[in-house]
Scaffold this motif. Sequence first.
Motif, mmCIF file in Angstrom:
data_model
loop_
_atom_site.group_PDB
_atom_site.id
_atom_site.type_symbol
_atom_site.label_atom_id
_atom_site.label_comp_id
_atom_site.label_asym_id
_atom_site.label_seq_id
_atom_site.Cartn_x
_atom_site.Cartn_y
_atom_site.Cartn_z
ATOM 1 N N VAL A 74 0.851 -1.183 0.000
ATOM 2 C CA VAL A 74 0.000 0.000 0.000
ATOM 3 C C VAL A 74 0.890 1.237 0.000
ATOM 4 N N GLN A 124 -2.009 -1.384 -3.669
ATOM 5 C CA GLN A 124 -3.006 -0.319 -3.612
ATOM 6 C C GLN A 124 -2.303 1.018 -3.442
ATOM 7 N N ALA A 146 -3.261 5.095 -2.546
ATOM 8 C CA ALA A 146 -4.260 6.075 -2.129
ATOM 9 C C ALA A 146 -3.658 7.464 -2.235
ATOM 10 N N TRP A 157 -5.298 5.099 -12.175
ATOM 11 C CA TRP A 157 -6.233 3.989 -12.011
ATOM 12 C C TRP A 157 -6.607 3.399 -13.371
ATOM 13 N N CYS A 159 -3.978 -3.286 -9.005
ATOM 14 C CA CYS A 159 -3.632 -2.113 -8.208
ATOM 15 C C CYS A 159 -4.836 -1.179 -8.174
ATOM 16 N N ASP A 160 -5.236 -0.763 -6.988
ATOM 17 C CA ASP A 160 -6.364 0.141 -6.836
ATOM 18 C C ASP A 160 -5.860 1.522 -6.448
ATOM 19 N N CYS A 161 -6.334 2.529 -7.134
ATOM 20 C CA CYS A 161 -5.991 3.903 -6.781
ATOM 21 C C CYS A 161 -7.254 4.571 -6.261
#
Length: 183
Positions: free
Chosen positions: A81, A131, A133, A167, A177-179
């Motif tokens: 992360v 991930q 953020a 994303w 991979c999550d943005c």
Amino acid sequence: ITGGSSGIGLSIAKLFARRGANVTIVARNEARLASAKSEVEKCTVMNEQVISSVSVDLTQDVEVISAEFAKPIAVIGQVDVLINNAGTAVCGAFWDLDEASFMGQIQHNYMSSVKATRSILPSMILRRGGQIAFVSSMAGQVRADALDLMFISGTTPHLAMFASFVWREVYSSRALCDCVFLF
């Protein structure tokens, strides 16, 4: 966690530590970073947890940033992360602030996230996981005349757009991979 020596970044670091994660906090000020690291270490729940810190100015070249990020990665392994939280606010009216203030906001509030993401994302894509953020101010989401935050108001929408593009690129490459953009 960039901007991990205070505020939201430090709170996120403590939360992750309480959940058993290895945590690396990133900030420029070495004294504040050492104090923050000590606070995060008190939140660990397992003996094998690793809490590390990286003192680096995220406005530097991405190669410098990547080299600094590589140090804790060599100890703890992959980054699962990435929290892009570094930023600063310069308050004042447009006419009262110099060009250096504009450029500083762009570097700290936008380019620092671009460079941190550029440093970490390739390994996430290769292993198809991770991930990212993006943490930013609400200043860009309210009427400009409601705040005395001229510069931060301008960088927030750019960060939101960058998060959206990252994303989309990562999603289309089938990486996991999550943005997420947080306000």
